[in-house]
Design an enzyme around this catalytic site. Sequence first.
Site, mmCIF file in Angstrom:
data_model
loop_
_atom_site.group_PDB
_atom_site.id
_atom_site.type_symbol
_atom_site.label_atom_id
_atom_site.label_comp_id
_atom_site.label_asym_id
_atom_site.label_seq_id
_atom_site.Cartn_x
_atom_site.Cartn_y
_atom_site.Cartn_z
ATOM 1 N N GLY A 1 0.679 -1.169 0.031
ATOM 2 C CA GLY A 1 0.152 0.021 0.063
ATOM 3 C C GLY A 1 0.779 1.228 0.029
ATOM 4 O O GLY A 1 1.973 1.275 0.427
ATOM 5 N N ASP A 2 0.355 2.452 -0.282
ATOM 6 C CA ASP A 2 0.860 3.518 -0.528
ATOM 7 C C ASP A 2 -0.048 4.624 -0.057
ATOM 8 O O ASP A 2 -1.260 4.651 -0.234
ATOM 9 C CB ASP A 2 1.378 3.640 -2.138
ATOM 10 N N GLY A 3 0.491 5.872 0.571
ATOM 11 C CA GLY A 3 -0.362 6.712 0.850
ATOM 12 C C GLY A 3 -0.517 6.845 2.390
ATOM 13 O O GLY A 3 -0.008 6.050 3.063
ATOM 14 N N PHE B 1 1.148 9.329 4.719
ATOM 15 C CA PHE B 1 2.145 9.213 5.528
ATOM 16 C C PHE B 1 3.290 8.323 5.344
ATOM 17 O O PHE B 1 4.298 8.441 5.657
ATOM 18 C CB PHE B 1 1.962 9.140 6.989
ATOM 19 N N ASP C 1 -8.937 10.527 8.537
ATOM 20 C CA ASP C 1 -8.654 10.068 7.062
ATOM 21 C C ASP C 1 -9.682 8.919 6.781
ATOM 22 O O ASP C 1 -9.097 7.879 6.448
ATOM 23 C CB ASP C 1 -7.306 9.770 6.786
#
Length: 421
Positions: free
Chosen positions: A99-101, A103, A218
């Site tokens: 995963g990415d995103g 922080f 978020d």
Amino acid sequence: MACFTRKVERPLELRTFYAGVSVGVGGLLVIVTFLGLFLYRRKKRNRLSPVLLSRRASSEPISSKKDPELGNEHYGTQVFEYEELHEATDGFNASNEVGDGGFGTVYKGKLRDGRTVAIKRLYENNFRRVEQFMTEVHILSSLRHHNLVSLYGCTSRHSRELLLVFEFVPNGTVADHLHGPRACEEGLPWPVRMSIAIETAQALSYLHAVTPPIVHRDVKTNNILLDRSFRVKVADFGLSRLFPLNVTHVSTVPQGTPGYVDPEYHQCYQLTDKSDVYSFGVVLVELIASKPAVDITRHRHEINLAKMAVNKIQNEELDQLVDPRLWRQSNSEVIWMIRQVAEVAFGCLQEERDMRPTMKEVLEALRGIEGKGSNRKKGAEADDAVAKDDDRSLLGERPPHSPDTVNAEWESRLTTPNASV
Ligand SMILES: *[C@@H]1O[C@H](CO)[C@@H](O)[C@H](O)[C@H]1NC(C)=O
Ligand SMILES: *[C@@H]1O[C@H](CO)[C@@H](O)[C@H](O)[C@H]1NC(C)=O
Ligand SMILES: *[C@@H]1O[C@H](CO)[C@@H](O)[C@H](O)[C@H]1NC(C)=O
């Protein structure tokens, strides 16, 4: 695990403590004698150190001795060696990226003790206030709820990179299953969507109820993970606490994710628990519509799913919002539940914060809907006939499946082991 780490740590702490005392007193008084004692202890410590090091490698609690300003309450947060995490992820090999995103980039890794974990490598490495960072990590890792991803710990302040180590959740995100790579042709059945909604609401009400309350900041279907049995595990909560907002200056880092952000944020630049409620409203709409929160290929007025939903609900065009596969699968009880959930979403999506319900109220409403929905299912046929009548305008045809057959299919699929993890 806590017992184990305590057992390992205490003797070492005492030893360092005595060593410290020895140096101080020895320097002032009988230097030779105490220096001798000190050397003896150091020698003894060195002799023990290989054992200690290898055990400390996988479980070293933050020690109050190392960080005098931090108290003993830091027991329980594990400190991991950078080397172990580097090894666990095959040197942060891109093939282990999951995963990415939010922080940082997340890698799947296997620790020396056999645990599979998710390791978050934070983008921002220059923490000016590492102390505060550690305190926040400790707070977050002390949170325990079956619908929250557990934070096991982080690398030490002296490590060359700050990494966070989380529980690994195997079956992707709700976004993946609704409209992403894991979406299946027939879509998620309604009972699964309903329990995703309830469990996510449970996690968020828990965060809002701890002292001090934690605002997720978020909430989105990309942060709602699913385990093997499709239990919800909410991820990335409170991470923005690790990057304390500059109180006198508005952060240039945008908060939240487009499509989910509380509209009041653009006026007051602050996110509150009611901002989470708004974002959760968007999640509810996604669960009903199986559409992403933002899609620039949609009509100009429908790019933003929340806006589209509010319009459709207001104009009583719910049938244009709901995933057509859900309409087809569903009978009157499910249609009734979808309508009620849409009403809850409508409340959450109010522009004004004060108009939105609290997360606790949302949770109670959803539980009530699920309870009543299943009572209606069990309940009278007569009731059903009435409900069928007022659903007909929306539904057109009565669907071929009853919710029981959908459930049964789903349950058999859930109990089939899957090797893809
Ligand atoms: C990353 O992993 C792949 C597949 O396991 C391997 O072929 C590759 O050599 C690795 N890359 C590095 C830089 O280690
Ligand atoms: C993950 O979800 C899919 C449905 O999209 C399901 O078929 C599969 O069994 C699940 N995998 C695990 C490990 O539970
Ligand atoms: C807040 O940010 C401004 C500008 O970036 C900086 O000058 C100021 O020192 C910061 N204040 C604190 C308390 O960090």
